[in-house]
Design a protein around this motif. Structure first.
Motif, PDB file in Angstrom:
ATOM      1  N   THR A  57       5.785 -35.282  55.269  1.00  0.00           N
ATOM      2  CA  THR A  57       4.608 -35.244  54.409  1.00  0.00           C
ATOM      3  C   THR A  57       4.420 -33.827  53.884  1.00  0.00           C
ATOM      4  N   PRO A  58       3.732 -33.669  52.745  1.00  0.00           N
ATOM      5  CA  PRO A  58       3.531 -32.328  52.176  1.00  0.00           C
ATOM      6  C   PRO A  58       2.724 -31.394  53.080  1.00  0.00           C
ATOM      7  N   LYS A  59       1.910 -31.931  53.962  1.00  0.00           N
ATOM      8  CA  LYS A  59       1.057 -31.102  54.808  1.00  0.00           C
ATOM      9  C   LYS A  59       1.730 -30.650  56.102  1.00  0.00           C
ATOM     10  N   MET A  60       2.962 -31.073  56.334  1.00  0.00           N
ATOM     11  CA  MET A  60       3.654 -30.705  57.579  1.00  0.00           C
ATOM     12  C   MET A  60       4.087 -29.245  57.536  1.00  0.00           C
ATOM     13  N   PRO A  61       3.894 -28.513  58.645  1.00  0.00           N
ATOM     14  CA  PRO A  61       4.396 -27.133  58.695  1.00  0.00           C
ATOM     15  C   PRO A  61       5.921 -27.106  58.791  1.00  0.00           C
TER      16      PRO A  61
END
Length: 109
Positions: A57-61
């Motif tokens: 996902t785009p929010k994953m570090p």
């Protein structure tokens, strides 16, 4: 492997042909069995983007993305040498997706 040995021993020991196993009502690949507890995005479908295939996902570090790709690579790299053509094809598709995601997020290999 044991089924093969069993059928070979039957065919060599007895003149009757070995009975063919009954096909399962719903055949599932080994990857489907392995991914039973995995998110739906990790399952192989050609219409999804590489990130969706890998469950990124785009929010994953970055460190979480790296760990996820590492785990997926281990899983599908083992399946890439399978004798089952369907399983091998799924693994090749996933390995390509893993490479694309890795190059996108971490640069060329």
């Amino acid at each position: 492997m044991f089924k093969i040995l069993k059928s070979l021993s039957k065919s060599l020991g007895v003149s009757k042909p070995a009975a063919e196993p009954k096909p399962a009502a719903k055949e599932r690949s080994l990857l489907d069995k392995v991914n039973k507890g995995a998110p739906v995005a990790a399952k192989v479908e050609s219409s999804k983007s590489p990130e969706e295939l890998c469950g990124i996902t785009p929010k994953m570090p970055k460190d979480e993305i790296k760990a996820r790709l590492k785990m997926l690579f281990r899983r599908y790299n083992r399946s890439a040498s399978s004798l089952d053509a369907k399983l091998r094809g799924e693994a090749d598709q996933m390995l390509d997706a893993i490479v694309q995601v890795r190059e996108k997020h971490f640069g060329e290999i």
